[in-house]
Write an enzyme that holds these catalytic residues in place. Structure first.
Site, PDB file in Angstrom:
ATOM      1  N   GLY A 168     -13.076   3.522  -1.608  1.00  0.00           N
ATOM      2  CA  GLY A 168     -13.150   4.186  -0.301  1.00  0.00           C
ATOM      3  C   GLY A 168     -12.430   3.414   0.789  1.00  0.00           C
ATOM      4  CG  ASP A 191     -11.425   2.771  -7.154  1.00  0.00           C
ATOM      5  OD1 ASP A 191     -12.500   2.834  -7.752  1.00  0.00           O
ATOM      6  OD2 ASP A 191     -10.602   1.848  -7.342  1.00  0.00           O
ATOM      7  CG  ASP A 214       1.087   5.522 -10.606  1.00  0.00           C
ATOM      8  OD1 ASP A 214       0.151   5.694  -9.802  1.00  0.00           O
ATOM      9  OD2 ASP A 214       1.795   4.502 -10.602  1.00  0.00           O
ATOM     10  CB  THR A 238      -7.215   4.055   0.869  1.00  0.00           C
ATOM     11  OG1 THR A 238      -6.988   3.152  -0.219  1.00  0.00           O
ATOM     12  CG2 THR A 238      -5.899   4.561   1.408  1.00  0.00           C
ATOM     13  CD  GLU A 292      -6.283   9.385  -1.188  1.00  0.00           C
ATOM     14  OE1 GLU A 292      -5.540   9.695  -2.136  1.00  0.00           O
ATOM     15  OE2 GLU A 292      -6.316   8.244  -0.726  1.00  0.00           O
ATOM     16  CG  ASP A 293      -4.651   9.867  -5.782  1.00  0.00           C
ATOM     17  OD1 ASP A 293      -5.331   9.412  -4.847  1.00  0.00           O
ATOM     18  OD2 ASP A 293      -3.804   9.171  -6.384  1.00  0.00           O
ATOM     19  CB  ILE A 294      -8.706   8.965  -7.279  1.00  0.00           C
ATOM     20  CG1 ILE A 294      -9.996   8.389  -7.850  1.00  0.00           C
ATOM     21  CG2 ILE A 294      -7.656   7.885  -7.137  1.00  0.00           C
ATOM     22  CD1 ILE A 294      -9.871   7.937  -9.307  1.00  0.00           C
TER      23      ILE A 294
HETATM   24  P1  5GP Z   1      -9.613   3.110  -2.726  1.00  0.00           P
HETATM   25  O1  5GP Z   1      -8.966   2.640  -1.466  1.00  0.00           O
HETATM   26  O2  5GP Z   1     -10.533   4.297  -2.545  1.00  0.00           O
HETATM   27  O3  5GP Z   1     -10.285   1.986  -3.467  1.00  0.00           O
HETATM   28  O4  5GP Z   1      -8.445   3.489  -3.708  1.00  0.00           O
HETATM   29  C1  5GP Z   1      -7.771   4.652  -3.630  1.00  0.00           C
HETATM   30  C2  5GP Z   1      -6.427   4.545  -4.334  1.00  0.00           C
HETATM   31  O5  5GP Z   1      -6.444   3.652  -5.468  1.00  0.00           O
HETATM   32  C3  5GP Z   1      -6.039   5.894  -4.888  1.00  0.00           C
HETATM   33  O6  5GP Z   1      -5.357   6.674  -3.925  1.00  0.00           O
HETATM   34  C4  5GP Z   1      -5.180   5.522  -6.092  1.00  0.00           C
HETATM   35  O7  5GP Z   1      -3.856   5.335  -5.679  1.00  0.00           O
HETATM   36  C5  5GP Z   1      -5.738   4.203  -6.564  1.00  0.00           C
HETATM   37  N1  5GP Z   1      -6.662   4.369  -7.730  1.00  0.00           N
HETATM   38  C6  5GP Z   1      -7.992   4.125  -7.740  1.00  0.00           C
HETATM   39  N2  5GP Z   1      -8.516   4.370  -8.956  1.00  0.00           N
HETATM   40  C7  5GP Z   1      -7.497   4.792  -9.730  1.00  0.00           C
HETATM   41  C8  5GP Z   1      -7.417   5.215 -11.121  1.00  0.00           C
HETATM   42  O8  5GP Z   1      -8.383   5.248 -11.890  1.00  0.00           O
HETATM   43  N3  5GP Z   1      -6.181   5.577 -11.564  1.00  0.00           N
HETATM   44  C9  5GP Z   1      -5.072   5.567 -10.774  1.00  0.00           C
HETATM   45  N4  5GP Z   1      -3.937   5.952 -11.322  1.00  0.00           N
HETATM   46  N5  5GP Z   1      -5.114   5.166  -9.465  1.00  0.00           N
HETATM   47  C10 5GP Z   1      -6.313   4.798  -8.956  1.00  0.00           C
HETATM   48 MG    MG Z   2      -3.170   6.867  -3.888  1.00  0.00          MG
END
Ligand code: 5GP
Ligand code: MG
Length: 181
Positions: free
Chosen positions: A108, A106, A162, A110, A102-104
């Site tokens: 959790g 946030d 992005d 996803t 995964e890239d990030i």
């Molecule tokens: P989660 O489901 O963990 O809240 O979110 C994960 C997804 O949100 C990541 O795969 C990414 O696409 C997007 N995301 C969350 N934080 C950031 C951020 O600071 N910058 C960018 N570019 N995307 C983010």
């Molecule tokens: Mg993503």
């Protein structure tokens, strides 16, 4: 490294490319050691993880495979709300050792919504490697096994991530400059 503007927002440098590359070497060495003789299958979640996945995978020296998937969300029948499914997942995962890239992470959400679908395919093991985590933003019980960097709860871009389509090609990581934005 200079401050940059993307669309309407200002960003300041946060991680230099040398620091990112050095950390990726460490993660690759750790994975090499943990997966000796296991022939892991890396599953890179598009789009954001493609640069992290390429850089990490180049430094893996054990036998390993990689495949790329997209996640799509649809309305589930259970009370848990949206279910997330993988598009482009053609491999048989049964008895395979899976490393999700995964890239990030946030909130959790996803990964939390996607893991049941993965578990259904009966892999031997599932671990998560993520370039970034935002520990303060986490709202679901997801723990990454390999983490590049823990970062504050602020929007970042670059290195695959992005802002409205732009910034993925930056080799460094930038963070939103709230003062200037
Ligand atoms: P989660 O489901 O963990 O809240 O979110 C994960 C997804 O949100 C990541 O795969 C990414 O696409 C997007 N995301 C969350 N934080 C950031 C951020 O600071 N910058 C960018 N570019 N995307 C983010
Ligand atoms: Mg993503």
């Amino acid at each position: 490294m200079k401050n940059i503007t993307v669309h309407d927002k200002a960003f300041k440098p946060y991680l230099q490319k040398e620091a990112i590359q050095a950390r990726i070497l460490e993660l690759a060495a750790e994975i090499d050691k943990d997966y000796q003789d296991k022939q892991p299958l890396f599953l890179a979640i598009l789009n954001g993880s493609f640069i992290f996945a390429a850089d990490l995978f180049k430094h893996i020296t054990i036998e390993a495979e990689i495949s790329f998937i997209k996640l799509a969300s649809y309305k589930g029948t259970s009370s848990s709300g949206n279910v997330i499914t993988a598009i482009g997942l053609e491999e048989n995962l049964r008895d395979r050792h899976i490393i999700l890239l995964e890239d990030i992470i946030d909130t959790g959400k996803t990964l939390h919504s996607f893991l049941p679908e993965l578990i259904q395919r009966q892999p031997a093991s599932i671990k998560i490697a993520t370039f970034l985590t935002k520990p303060e933003a986490l709202q679901y019980p997801i723990t990454a096994d390999y983490v590049g960097f823990n970062i504050p709860d602020k929007f970042v871009l670059g290195y695959g991530l992005d802002y409205d389509g732009l910034g993925r090609n930056l080799p460094e990581l930038f963070i939103l400059d709230e003062v200037a934005s």
